[in-house]
Design a protein around this motif. Structure first.
Motif, PDB file in Angstrom:
ATOM      1  N   ASN A 289      47.447  -2.431  -2.457  1.00  0.00           N
ATOM      2  CA  ASN A 289      46.250  -2.035  -1.716  1.00  0.00           C
ATOM      3  C   ASN A 289      46.696  -1.249  -0.495  1.00  0.00           C
ATOM      4  O   ASN A 289      47.639  -1.652   0.201  1.00  0.00           O
ATOM      5  N   THR A 290      46.048  -0.132  -0.233  1.00  0.00           N
ATOM      6  CA  THR A 290      46.377   0.651   0.963  1.00  0.00           C
ATOM      7  C   THR A 290      45.080   0.990   1.683  1.00  0.00           C
ATOM      8  O   THR A 290      43.998   0.918   1.098  1.00  0.00           O
ATOM      9  N   TYR A 291      45.230   1.363   2.930  1.00  0.00           N
ATOM     10  CA  TYR A 291      44.057   1.648   3.764  1.00  0.00           C
ATOM     11  C   TYR A 291      44.378   2.830   4.680  1.00  0.00           C
ATOM     12  O   TYR A 291      45.518   2.946   5.171  1.00  0.00           O
ATOM     13  N   PRO A 293      42.117   6.199   7.169  1.00  0.00           N
ATOM     14  CA  PRO A 293      41.076   7.215   7.291  1.00  0.00           C
ATOM     15  C   PRO A 293      41.673   8.625   7.162  1.00  0.00           C
ATOM     16  O   PRO A 293      42.859   8.828   7.443  1.00  0.00           O
ATOM     17  N   THR A 294      40.850   9.576   6.753  1.00  0.00           N
ATOM     18  CA  THR A 294      41.272  10.975   6.643  1.00  0.00           C
ATOM     19  C   THR A 294      41.938  11.442   7.931  1.00  0.00           C
ATOM     20  O   THR A 294      42.912  12.188   7.908  1.00  0.00           O
ATOM     21  N   GLU A 295      41.402  10.975   9.071  1.00  0.00           N
ATOM     22  CA  GLU A 295      41.867  11.428  10.384  1.00  0.00           C
ATOM     23  C   GLU A 295      43.328  11.074  10.651  1.00  0.00           C
ATOM     24  O   GLU A 295      43.969  11.656  11.518  1.00  0.00           O
ATOM     25  N   GLY A 382      36.913   2.751  14.139  1.00  0.00           N
ATOM     26  CA  GLY A 382      35.557   2.240  13.902  1.00  0.00           C
ATOM     27  C   GLY A 382      35.551   1.135  12.861  1.00  0.00           C
ATOM     28  O   GLY A 382      34.496   0.656  12.450  1.00  0.00           O
ATOM     29  N   ASP A 383      36.734   0.706  12.407  1.00  0.00           N
ATOM     30  CA  ASP A 383      36.839  -0.398  11.435  1.00  0.00           C
ATOM     31  C   ASP A 383      37.159  -1.689  12.172  1.00  0.00           C
ATOM     32  O   ASP A 383      38.063  -1.719  13.017  1.00  0.00           O
ATOM     33  N   ARG A 384      36.414  -2.760  11.861  1.00  0.00           N
ATOM     34  CA  ARG A 384      36.747  -4.088  12.396  1.00  0.00           C
ATOM     35  C   ARG A 384      37.763  -4.728  11.481  1.00  0.00           C
ATOM     36  O   ARG A 384      37.580  -4.795  10.265  1.00  0.00           O
ATOM     37  N   TYR A 407      33.131   7.065  -1.861  1.00  0.00           N
ATOM     38  CA  TYR A 407      32.741   8.211  -1.030  1.00  0.00           C
ATOM     39  C   TYR A 407      32.362   7.753   0.373  1.00  0.00           C
ATOM     40  O   TYR A 407      31.625   6.775   0.531  1.00  0.00           O
ATOM     41  N   ARG A 408      32.835   8.502   1.370  1.00  0.00           N
ATOM     42  CA  ARG A 408      32.522   8.184   2.761  1.00  0.00           C
ATOM     43  C   ARG A 408      31.190   8.818   3.140  1.00  0.00           C
ATOM     44  O   ARG A 408      31.001  10.019   2.993  1.00  0.00           O
ATOM     45  N   ILE A 409      30.283   8.020   3.632  1.00  0.00           N
ATOM     46  CA  ILE A 409      28.924   8.500   3.934  1.00  0.00           C
ATOM     47  C   ILE A 409      28.480   7.977   5.288  1.00  0.00           C
ATOM     48  O   ILE A 409      28.634   6.796   5.590  1.00  0.00           O
TER      49      ILE A 409
HETATM   50  P1  AMP Z   1      38.187   8.201   4.201  1.00  0.00           P
HETATM   51  O1  AMP Z   1      38.352   8.974   5.457  1.00  0.00           O
HETATM   52  O2  AMP Z   1      37.208   8.804   3.250  1.00  0.00           O
HETATM   53  O3  AMP Z   1      39.481   7.864   3.555  1.00  0.00           O
HETATM   54  O4  AMP Z   1      37.536   6.802   4.628  1.00  0.00           O
HETATM   55  C1  AMP Z   1      38.166   5.994   5.548  1.00  0.00           C
HETATM   56  C2  AMP Z   1      37.432   4.691   5.660  1.00  0.00           C
HETATM   57  O5  AMP Z   1      37.377   4.037   4.382  1.00  0.00           O
HETATM   58  C3  AMP Z   1      38.140   3.703   6.558  1.00  0.00           C
HETATM   59  O6  AMP Z   1      37.881   3.948   7.917  1.00  0.00           O
HETATM   60  C4  AMP Z   1      37.563   2.368   6.054  1.00  0.00           C
HETATM   61  O7  AMP Z   1      36.293   2.147   6.579  1.00  0.00           O
HETATM   62  C5  AMP Z   1      37.455   2.629   4.553  1.00  0.00           C
HETATM   63  N1  AMP Z   1      38.644   2.156   3.827  1.00  0.00           N
HETATM   64  C6  AMP Z   1      39.713   2.876   3.461  1.00  0.00           C
HETATM   65  N2  AMP Z   1      40.600   2.115   2.774  1.00  0.00           N
HETATM   66  C7  AMP Z   1      40.088   0.869   2.721  1.00  0.00           C
HETATM   67  C8  AMP Z   1      40.521  -0.378   2.152  1.00  0.00           C
HETATM   68  N3  AMP Z   1      41.657  -0.501   1.476  1.00  0.00           N
HETATM   69  N4  AMP Z   1      39.727  -1.456   2.319  1.00  0.00           N
HETATM   70  C9  AMP Z   1      38.552  -1.349   2.994  1.00  0.00           C
HETATM   71  N5  AMP Z   1      38.089  -0.200   3.537  1.00  0.00           N
HETATM   72  C10 AMP Z   1      38.841   0.903   3.401  1.00  0.00           C
END
Ligand code: AMP
Length: 506
Positions: A289-291, A293-295, A382-384, A407-409
């Motif tokens: 699992n990875t996490y 944001p585009t930024e 902006g993520d908790r 999709y980010r909305i």
């Molecule tokens: P994006 O810029 O389209 O990649 O979206 C980024 C956002 O997607 C992040 O700020 C989170 O809110 C959410 N996100 C990305 N990866 C995860 C993950 N593995 N688990 C939960 N939320 C995620």
């Protein structure tokens, strides 16, 4: 740029396939030659004009050639997915002011840029190579490599700029999660979504073959599974939503993909259910699992999810920071929250954090900063989140941004565009949740005047109108006309009351 260096290296070596698309193959040698030809054309045609190149399409092999060609010529590329309505694509063109637009989808026109059809691009890409484009021409250092447009709260998409240095930092952190060399990687994510960088930048840097899945292929199991069965896929990259879609068919298992060794997920919440299903059906494949944001360039955390974690009552962790990334949690007062399990806003610091939003210093200043103590670039997500030991857990958003099918909305973006419809005075959009994920969007609408239509007819008519402004994934599934909005104590539309009303709506 590592990806361009490696492209040259593999192109010079024994025959190796860079991309497979519906049975047709593009070798590393062809990819290098065609991207080189595009770079040479850009350099000759536009000389000192380093405005970006817009690429609009789906998974056409030449899309990748043009993307790498733009980088070789020292220009950023801006990908626009073929499903984006022309009116939204036009907003992006107006913000970017590109020197060239390659439109594989067709239908875009405008002034101030050279518009190329797929056929015209093919003629340029097929030109015999003159002298090689010097490496000094390539995008490098703090120069912009790409600009990705995401949903913006004003109703206009906002452009996130990412530099060559940001990409180098991303690769340094992500490549340890990849095989040393070779294999076949899934290339299903749209170029306009940065998770595609896991295939394009990391996959090509490791000499992998990109198995590309376009929109039409992704939409039907029969052909998709037939092609997957012949793919030799070893490495899966997608949002959890796409894998969930595949698991709806019993045929999606290790017999279909016997060589698959890893699932790498990014972009949205990964659920216990999906992890459990994949463990049952693909016992030889690990789940990561990875996490990110585009930024901050695709992803900044990663964790392998072993069976024990698949039961974790806190949810599936998003992992620990990848090499080069520093994470911090901040409370509402901006102070660091250091205690185990305490929630705070996740702040990312490090070389993968981008310069900001194109032409929007106001938005950039709100979310990005340079840390005075370390000099590192920072981004407030902006993520908790909370941290337990090394692992971070995602707890939810602090604003109206959400993920639907990956999709980010921004809800305000949907509302602003629905308010462009002739008979819509105001719109309030609320998500319908299913467990940890958003199942669909519903819009409550205040009409300017009675339309005399029944709910079904109205929904059909309004969806058709909305498609002029919004991509399909942003159009609410339910459109409900109301006489008045419920208001909260502050006099604002009471979205909680609307969410309750939605639950009661059949
Ligand atoms: P994006 O810029 O389209 O990649 O979206 C980024 C956002 O997607 C992040 O700020 C989170 O809110 C959410 N996100 C990305 N990866 C995860 C993950 N593995 N688990 C939960 N939320 C995620």
């Amino acid at each position: 740029m590592l990806v361009l260096e490696k492209l040259k290296e593999y192109a010079a070596g024994p025959e190796r396939t860079a991309l497979v698309n519906r049975g047709s193959r593009l070798s590393y040698r062809e990819l290098d030659a065609r991207s080189e030809a595009f770079a040479a054309w850009l350099l000759a045609r536009f000389e000192g004009d380093f405005a970006p190149v817009v690429l609009r399409g789906d998974k056409e092999p030449d899309f990748l050639c043009c993307l790498l060609g733009a980088l070789k010529s020292g220009r950023a590329y801006v990908p626009i997915d073929s499903t984006l309505p022309p009116s939204r694509a036009a907003q992006i063109l107006a913000d970017v002011c590109p020197c060239a637009v390659v439109d594989f989808t067709g239908g875009l026109a405008g002034e101030g840029a050279r518009f190329l059809t797929a056929g015209e691009a093919d003629a340029i890409l097929s030109a015999p190579p003159a002298s090689p484009v010097p490496r000094e021409s390539w995008v490098q250092g703090g120069e912009t490599a790409y600009i990705l447009f995401t949903s913006g709260s004003t109703g206009r998409p906002k452009g996130v700029s990412i530099t060559a240095d940001n990409l180098a930092a991303f690769l340094e952190g992500v490549l340890p999660w990849y095989p040393q060399e070779g294999g076949v990687i899934l290339h299903q994510v749209s170029y306009s979504f940065d998770v595609s960088g896991c295939a394009v930048y990391a996959g090509l840097s490791r000499g992998m073959t990109l198995f590309s899945v376009d929109h039409a292929l992704a939409a039907g199991y029969r052909e998709l599974f037939a092609q997957l069965g012949d793919s030799g896929l070893t490495f899966w990259v997608s949002t959890p939503s796409f894998a969930e879609l595949c698991t709806r068919s019993r045929a999606f298992d290790a017999r279909l993909l016997p060589n698959l060794r890893r699932f790498l997920f990014c972009g949205e919440v990964l659920t216990h259910t999906l992890c459990g299903m994949l463990a049952d059906r693909f016992p030889a494949a690990s789940v990561v699992n990875t996490y990110g944001p585009t930024e901050a360039t695709v992803l900044v955390t990663a964790a392998e999810i072993p069976p024990a974690l698949r039961q974790d009552p806190r949810g599936i962790p998003i992992g620990a920071p990848i090499r080069g990334a520093t994470l911090r949690l901040e409370g509402e007062d901006g102070r660091e929250v250091a205690g185990e399990g305490q929630a705070g806003q996740l702040v990312i610091l490090g070389p993968s954090v981008g310069p900001g939003y194109l032409g929007r210093p106001d938005l950039t200043e709100r979310a990005f900063f340079t840390d005075p103590a370390t000099g590192l670039r920072g981004y407030r997500t902006g993520d908790r989140c909370c941290r337990v030991g090394e692992a971070y857990y995602y707890l939810g958003r602090m604003d109206n941004q959400l993920k639907l099918d990956g999709y980010r909305i921004e809800l305000e973006d949907v509302e602003a565009n629905l308010q462009k419809l002739p008979n819509v005075l105001r719109a309030a959009v609320v998500p319908a949740w299913k467990g940890e994920k958003v199942a669909y969007l519903a819009a409550f609408l205040l009409l300017r005047e009675p339309d005399g239509l029944g709910p079904l007819q109205r929904t059909i008519a309004l969806k058709k109108q909305a498609a002029r402004y919004l991509p399909a994934y942003m159009i609410p599934r339910k459109l409900i006309a109301v006489d008045a909005f419920p208001l909260n104590v502050n006099g604002k539309v009471d979205k909680k009351a609307l969410a309750r009303r939605l639950e009661e709506t059949p």
